[in-house]
Scaffold this motif. Sequence first.
Motif, PDB file in Angstrom:
ATOM      1  N   ARG A 171       0.838  -1.203   0.000  1.00  0.00           N
ATOM      2  CA  ARG A 171       0.000   0.000   0.000  1.00  0.00           C
ATOM      3  C   ARG A 171       0.872   1.252   0.000  1.00  0.00           C
ATOM      4  N   VAL A 172       1.899   1.268   0.843  1.00  0.00           N
ATOM      5  CA  VAL A 172       2.791   2.429   0.921  1.00  0.00           C
ATOM      6  C   VAL A 172       3.519   2.630  -0.406  1.00  0.00           C
ATOM      7  N   THR A 173       3.957   1.523  -1.024  1.00  0.00           N
ATOM      8  CA  THR A 173       4.631   1.612  -2.317  1.00  0.00           C
ATOM      9  C   THR A 173       3.708   2.210  -3.373  1.00  0.00           C
ATOM     10  N   SER A 174       2.436   1.797  -3.349  1.00  0.00           N
ATOM     11  CA  SER A 174       1.470   2.324  -4.316  1.00  0.00           C
ATOM     12  C   SER A 174       1.246   3.816  -4.113  1.00  0.00           C
ATOM     13  N   VAL A 175       1.202   4.240  -2.855  1.00  0.00           N
ATOM     14  CA  VAL A 175       1.009   5.659  -2.553  1.00  0.00           C
ATOM     15  C   VAL A 175       2.206   6.471  -3.047  1.00  0.00           C
ATOM     16  N   ILE A 176       3.403   5.988  -2.760  1.00  0.00           N
ATOM     17  CA  ILE A 176       4.613   6.705  -3.153  1.00  0.00           C
ATOM     18  C   ILE A 176       4.730   6.798  -4.674  1.00  0.00           C
ATOM     19  N   SER A 177       4.356   5.731  -5.363  1.00  0.00           N
ATOM     20  CA  SER A 177       4.464   5.715  -6.821  1.00  0.00           C
ATOM     21  C   SER A 177       3.313   6.441  -7.504  1.00  0.00           C
ATOM     22  N   ASP A 182      -3.367   8.107  -0.646  1.00  0.00           N
ATOM     23  CA  ASP A 182      -3.251   7.702   0.749  1.00  0.00           C
ATOM     24  C   ASP A 182      -4.488   8.167   1.493  1.00  0.00           C
ATOM     25  N   LEU A 183      -5.425   7.249   1.713  1.00  0.00           N
ATOM     26  CA  LEU A 183      -6.694   7.606   2.335  1.00  0.00           C
ATOM     27  C   LEU A 183      -6.520   8.045   3.785  1.00  0.00           C
ATOM     28  N   THR A 184      -5.396   7.625   4.390  1.00  0.00           N
ATOM     29  CA  THR A 184      -5.180   8.038   5.776  1.00  0.00           C
ATOM     30  C   THR A 184      -4.829   9.510   5.874  1.00  0.00           C
ATOM     31  N   GLN A 185      -4.455  10.129   4.727  1.00  0.00           N
ATOM     32  CA  GLN A 185      -4.100  11.547   4.728  1.00  0.00           C
ATOM     33  C   GLN A 185      -5.135  12.393   3.976  1.00  0.00           C
ATOM     34  N   ALA A 186      -6.302  11.836   3.693  1.00  0.00           N
ATOM     35  CA  ALA A 186      -7.315  12.560   2.922  1.00  0.00           C
ATOM     36  C   ALA A 186      -7.850  13.740   3.718  1.00  0.00           C
ATOM     37  N   PRO A 187      -8.134  14.878   3.052  1.00  0.00           N
ATOM     38  CA  PRO A 187      -8.685  16.040   3.762  1.00  0.00           C
ATOM     39  C   PRO A 187     -10.091  15.746   4.244  1.00  0.00           C
ATOM     40  N   PRO A 188     -10.556  16.430   5.296  1.00  0.00           N
ATOM     41  CA  PRO A 188     -11.904  16.193   5.809  1.00  0.00           C
ATOM     42  C   PRO A 188     -12.947  16.567   4.767  1.00  0.00           C
TER      43      PRO A 188
END
Length: 211
Positions: A171-177, A182-188
Amino acid sequence: MQVIFVDADQVVRADMGELYDMDIKGRPLAYTPFCDNNKEMDGYRFWRQGFWKDHLRGRPYHISALYVVDLVKFRQTAAGDTLRVFYETLSKDPNSLSNLDQDLPNYAQHTVPIYSLPQEWLWCESWCGNATKSKAKTIDLCNNPMTKEPKLQGAKRIIPEWVDLDKEARRVTSVISGEQKDLTQAPPLSPQPDSSTSKGEERDLESLAEL
């Protein structure tokens, strides 16, 4: 200042701060010796016979999957220069340095001393067996010269948490690429009126969302 190297195929189960703060007795390098309690592998312990047995003269042969470098001591003692001299000499022999990252520091430890880390800092099924696995602070997926089991296959069998760790790494690799957000960093999300909201309340919510 210390630097810690950890192989990519290794799972850490401890606070690495403990290793960073460890007193390595003024030595520039710290490695974990190979385990010797899996008796099935005795015939594969090359460091107990021939050239390595004669060269080490009772010193342990260390595994390089995890090690610590004391940068201050490393520079003060010119350990890097010494290792380069050994490398230049050994590299002329095609039979030397077959495993460079291990052979070089182990060969040079008479001159560039190595602090031997406690055994629990690197557990490997091939050499350690299962008796000491519960105390392992890191688990390394080292090669098994007897079974030649693929590492990813062994990981699922040896490390219970491997599947979840592998999913998280992907998941982290997909976000970086950029392949995945990254849903954990999505704005409210902006407030959305439900069907029971009055027209006046809708206008108030729209104004609030524009702020």
